[in-house]
Design an enzyme around this catalytic site. Sequence first.
Site, PDB file in Angstrom:
ATOM      1  N   TYR A  73       0.793  -1.144  -0.104  1.00  0.00           N
ATOM      2  CA  TYR A  73       0.178   0.036  -0.101  1.00  0.00           C
ATOM      3  C   TYR A  73       0.822   1.120  -0.020  1.00  0.00           C
ATOM      4  O   TYR A  73       1.308   1.683   1.130  1.00  0.00           O
ATOM      5  CB  TYR A  73      -0.883  -0.003   0.924  1.00  0.00           C
ATOM      6  CG  TYR A  73      -1.880  -1.017   1.149  1.00  0.00           C
ATOM      7  CD1 TYR A  73      -2.151  -2.107   0.309  1.00  0.00           C
ATOM      8  CD2 TYR A  73      -2.579  -1.471   2.622  1.00  0.00           C
ATOM      9  CE1 TYR A  73      -3.174  -2.909   0.305  1.00  0.00           C
ATOM     10  CE2 TYR A  73      -3.382  -2.408   2.436  1.00  0.00           C
ATOM     11  CZ  TYR A  73      -3.890  -3.034   1.353  1.00  0.00           C
ATOM     12  OH  TYR A  73      -4.654  -4.236   1.546  1.00  0.00           O
ATOM     13  N   PHE A 218     -12.966  -5.165   1.157  1.00  0.00           N
ATOM     14  CA  PHE A 218     -14.183  -4.598   0.349  1.00  0.00           C
ATOM     15  C   PHE A 218     -15.388  -4.901   1.226  1.00  0.00           C
ATOM     16  O   PHE A 218     -16.412  -5.210   0.519  1.00  0.00           O
ATOM     17  CB  PHE A 218     -14.159  -4.853  -1.020  1.00  0.00           C
ATOM     18  CG  PHE A 218     -14.482  -3.927  -1.892  1.00  0.00           C
ATOM     19  CD1 PHE A 218     -14.687  -2.609  -1.773  1.00  0.00           C
ATOM     20  CD2 PHE A 218     -15.513  -4.283  -3.265  1.00  0.00           C
ATOM     21  CE1 PHE A 218     -15.399  -1.724  -2.568  1.00  0.00           C
ATOM     22  CE2 PHE A 218     -15.980  -3.532  -4.214  1.00  0.00           C
ATOM     23  CZ  PHE A 218     -15.806  -2.094  -3.838  1.00  0.00           C
ATOM     24  N   PRO A 219     -15.547  -4.551   2.607  1.00  0.00           N
ATOM     25  CA  PRO A 219     -16.720  -5.099   3.220  1.00  0.00           C
ATOM     26  C   PRO A 219     -18.142  -4.381   2.967  1.00  0.00           C
ATOM     27  O   PRO A 219     -19.149  -4.854   3.309  1.00  0.00           O
ATOM     28  CB  PRO A 219     -16.314  -4.948   4.768  1.00  0.00           C
ATOM     29  CG  PRO A 219     -15.233  -3.896   4.696  1.00  0.00           C
ATOM     30  CD  PRO A 219     -14.515  -4.219   3.293  1.00  0.00           C
ATOM     31  N   GLY A 223     -23.680  -2.523  -3.921  1.00  0.00           N
ATOM     32  CA  GLY A 223     -24.122  -2.442  -5.378  1.00  0.00           C
ATOM     33  C   GLY A 223     -25.649  -1.932  -5.361  1.00  0.00           C
ATOM     34  O   GLY A 223     -25.884  -0.884  -4.913  1.00  0.00           O
TER      35      GLY A 223
END
Length: 293
Positions: A73, A218-219, A223
Amino acid sequence: MITNATGTAVQPAAESGIFRIGGDLPVHRLGYGTMRLPGPGVWGEPTDRAEAVRVLRRAVELGVTFIDTADSYGPFTAEQLIREALHPYADDVVIATKGGLTRQGPGEWRPVGRPEYLRQQVELSLRHLGLERIDLYQLHRIDPQVPLADQLGALAELRDAGKIRHIGLSEVSAAELEQARAITEIASVQNMYNLAERKSEDVLDYAEANGIGFIPWFPIATGQLARPGGPLDTVAKEYDATPSQLALAWLLRRSPALLPIPGTSSVAHVEENIGAARIRLSDSAYQALVDAV
């Protein structure tokens, strides 16, 4: 430290419950992930370094004891920010980092699992984080060009040398997780998993059955579930919460092995995300979200 009117410390993350990584390392289940701290493409310096430092400090103030990062990162930017913001670390703060993905530029990631490379990266992470031992070190990706036994063997040697406490994996199948456990003890697995994307259900079930922490990256992806009038939007209004908070609350209820690590570069969003620890979904609300996908 934040206090209420009576002077009592307020740490909502503590309300998410406790999971013991490797059976002996307790953390509050709702943590914080640092992937959003570096610049665009997870590359270089943050847009606002001072705000990034404030985000990390605020997360800990709110009771976060589990912080997930990776050498890639930035690269190394996130680890260095953690040290700047939080070192010397509180006794209950657990820093988990990862190695095994190299960076060639913004948005570019390539796996390298050669033992000498992994040993180098562990030493660099120790230096950048200001640690003598990394509590949880995760193989960021299995390198298909290197035998898995060699990759995990290098990490096991570092664990035996006292430089790693527990070993984890990232983006693996249930079969790969079982194969890895035949080589060495595995304390955690980190796969993409959220309310809208549940392809790793079998990995989660395997992890829960075997006392392995499952760290969903990506919790808070929701969508179309969060569309106006959609199932998540409807339940969120019922709880006077945001869709992101409901997505996190759903994860916390889905399995006691889940350790969500929502990331953000905004203090306001950290406060919003950690507020999800206080939400208790009813059976009907939980099932409505289960059935929504």
